[in-house]
Design an enzyme around this catalytic site. Structure first.
Site, PDB file in Angstrom:
ATOM      1  N   GLU A 240       0.870  -1.175   0.000  1.00 30.73           N
ATOM      2  CA  GLU A 240       0.000   0.000   0.000  1.00 30.73           C
ATOM      3  C   GLU A 240       0.907   1.225   0.000  1.00 30.73           C
ATOM      4  O   GLU A 240       1.605   1.500   0.979  1.00 30.73           O
ATOM      5  CB  GLU A 240      -0.918   0.005   1.225  1.00 30.73           C
ATOM      6  CG  GLU A 240      -2.009   1.043   1.170  1.00 30.73           C
ATOM      7  CD  GLU A 240      -3.028   0.797   0.060  1.00 30.73           C
ATOM      8  OE1 GLU A 240      -3.712   1.769  -0.311  1.00 30.73           O
ATOM      9  OE2 GLU A 240      -3.139  -0.345  -0.437  1.00 30.73           O
TER      10      GLU A 240
ATOM     11  N   GLU B 164      -0.201   9.476  -6.254  1.00 29.30           N
ATOM     12  CA  GLU B 164       0.951   8.574  -6.268  1.00 29.30           C
ATOM     13  C   GLU B 164       1.241   8.053  -7.673  1.00 29.30           C
ATOM     14  O   GLU B 164       2.405   7.991  -8.093  1.00 29.30           O
ATOM     15  CB  GLU B 164       0.685   7.415  -5.300  1.00 29.30           C
ATOM     16  CG  GLU B 164       0.533   7.869  -3.856  1.00 29.30           C
ATOM     17  CD  GLU B 164      -0.431   7.026  -3.042  1.00 29.30           C
ATOM     18  OE1 GLU B 164      -0.708   7.419  -1.894  1.00 29.30           O
ATOM     19  OE2 GLU B 164      -0.908   5.995  -3.546  1.00 29.30           O
TER      20      GLU B 164
ATOM     21  N   ASP C 112      -7.205   3.247   2.583  1.00 32.31           N
ATOM     22  CA  ASP C 112      -6.782   2.001   3.223  1.00 32.31           C
ATOM     23  C   ASP C 112      -7.942   1.019   3.347  1.00 32.31           C
ATOM     24  O   ASP C 112      -7.770  -0.188   3.148  1.00 32.31           O
ATOM     25  CB  ASP C 112      -6.192   2.303   4.608  1.00 32.31           C
ATOM     26  CG  ASP C 112      -5.011   3.248   4.533  1.00 32.31           C
ATOM     27  OD1 ASP C 112      -4.043   2.926   3.826  1.00 32.31           O
ATOM     28  OD2 ASP C 112      -5.054   4.318   5.160  1.00 32.31           O
TER      29      ASP C 112
END
Length: 502
Positions: A290, A320, A481
């Protein structure tokens, strides 16, 4: 006139029972069909999408039984970003992205930079004194809240709460408050207990909030911290030791981005430690990475080359992904930094295809430079849509994983219960039709009752769905998450070749 002999015998008076039975079958069928169509047409777009995801969500044939997750764990101090930054008595004429924050003025500048873009970000504060001042100001806020934090702890908590058949072992620096906040069924090690919790300050803001001359185009958050333990050698060694002892069938590694703020020599040593231990994990045990917020190009290049190829699965968002493409000469480098709104789907598809083909596993085993590469699954998530990408045959049940992750995204932001559906709080923010994949000319036509689309490009499978967005989010942190953990647990992994024993 026709004689009776020309009338087919099936229509004769003698077959009246057959006629009645056919009639009794057809009438209820058409009545049921009409009612179903009427019921479907009466649903709102949001309800129809939710029900479609429900139909797609099927548990895998073999659920993961044991998961080891590490290695960042902390307590999130969640506050109103605008309120706290305004109270710092710092000035800021323009937003500017600082890789590391040394002063509260740096914090103000960097927060403003991402605030005006509505983009999530995380930066390390190098001065402990300045960070303590920020914590004091944040805790003085009347609207501050403490929650479990850190990617590893959040994913462990989500799995423990929603997948009771999976045993979860968390390795990370756990203090008194995080010990109390964690789900009781999460197993933890005493060897990484700490006396005082690591704190992360979460500066949240809502769409339309004003900071100086800027207006937030969307709801998001800015995270800052001054960690001592999450990226420590002791915690990392205990994490890999737990993998050998616990013998899981799933490994989740998070918090690698926290090494970015350490000295070059220290982080290189830890990167070698991570890679060396990843190579020792049997191929039959999937490793999920992750990713977190990155800023340093040299460090991020090391992550791409030394860690990314040696995991089986990756969880990533638009900030990201665009940053990795930007620093590694991938497609659409100009998309970083992401401006207000989200990146066009076809550009994200191009970047995901590049990432998997460049750093992913070679299913043929014929490319010598890719010996040992494992990456074969990517779960991409942004505010308005999610994409699952896979190559090879190791992963299955991906549409179910994608739908399960999409289902909880808006619900968590709005704090909607699992057994309720308040469609007025959620909305769709994708166009009715657009391009999914320019290379193969794949287009998308939105259908609320069937929102999921899938296609193949070469040997890569793509699965796409729009997401219901919370109109007035009560939280933004931790959603990524939860999405990744849920999608991962609904996915199934089975590698046929290279049998290995612990």
């Amino acid at each position: 006139m026709f004689s009776e002999t020309f009338v087919p015998s099936i229509f004769s008076y003698k077959h009246r029972l057959l006629h009645l039975s056919v009639l009794f079958f057809i009438v209820p069928y058409w009545y049921s069909y009409y009612n179903d169509q009427h019921r479907l047409s009466s649903y709102s777009v949001e309800t129809a999408m939710f029900l479609s995801w429900e139909r797609a969500i099927v548990k895998p044939g073999a659920m993961f039984k044991k998961a080891v997750i590490g290695f960042n764990c902390n307590v999130d101090l969640i506050v109103s970003g605008v309120r706290v930054v305004d109270a710092l008595n710092t000035t800021c004429s323009e937003g500017k992205d600082q890789e590391t924050l040394e002063t509260l003025a740096d914090l103000h500048q960097t927060f403003a930079h991402f605030f005006q873009r509505g983009a999530a970000a995380e930066r390390y504060m190098s001065s402990e004194d300045q960070f303590n001042l920020l914590v004091a100001e944040s805790e003085a806020s009347t609207r501050s809240h403490h929650h479990i934090g850190g990617n590893a702890a959040l994913m462990a908590d989500r799995i423990a709460a929603n997948f009771p058949s999976t045993e979860v072992y968390l390795v990370g620096p756990i203090g008194p408050r995080s010990q109390a906040l964690l789900h009781p069924s999460v197993k933890r090690t005493n060897s990484t207990r700490i006396l005082k919790d690591e704190l992360h300050v979460i500066l949240e803001y809502k769409q339309g909030e004003i900071l100086g001359d800027w207006v937030a185009p969307s709801s998001s958050r800015f995270i800052t911290s001054h960690d001592h333990f999450s990226g420590s050698m002791v915690v990392m060694e205990m994490f890999f030791k737990a993998i050998a002892q616990f013998r899981p069938d799933l490994v989740v590694i998070t918090g690698v981005h926290l090494l970015e703020f350490q000295s070059k020599e220290m982080r290189q040593e830890k990167m070698r430690l991570i890679k060396r231990n990843l190579l020792q994990i049997p191929p039959k045990v999937p490793i999920h990475l992750e990713l977190g917020s990155l800023a340093d190009e040299i460090f991020s290049t090391d992550v791409i080359n030394k860690i990314l190829p040696y995991v089986d699965s990756l969880g990533i968002n638009e900030q990201e992904l665009t940053f990795l493409s930007h620093i590694a000469n991938g497609p659409h480098m100009e998309e970083y930094p992401v401006q207000a709104g989200t990146v066009h789907v076809h550009k994200v598809v191009e970047m995901l295809h590049w990432l998997l083909k460049t750093y992913g596993r070679d299913p043929t085993g014929q490319i010598a430079s890719k010996t040992g590469y494992r990456l074969s699954r990517i779960h991409f998530h942004c505010l308005t849509y999610h994409i699952m990408v896979s190559s090879g045959t190791d992963w299955s049940n991906l549409a179910a994983g994608l739908a399960a992750g999409a289902r909880i995204a808006g619900r968590l932001s709005c704090n909607i219960g699992a057994n309720t559906m308040d469609s007025e709080l959620l909305e769709i923010r994708t166009p009715a039709n657009f391009v999914l994949d320019k290379k193969i000319e794949k287009n998308y036509q939105f259908e609320a009752h069937n929102p999921i689309a899938s296609w193949m490009r070469e040997d890569v499978l793509f699965v796409f769905t729009p997401v219901l967005v919370c109109r007035l989010p009560s939280k933004t942190v931790g959603i990524d998450d939860a999405i990744s953990a849920t999608g991962l647990l609904y996915s199934q992994f089975y590698r046929l070749n290279r049998p290995t024993h612990w």
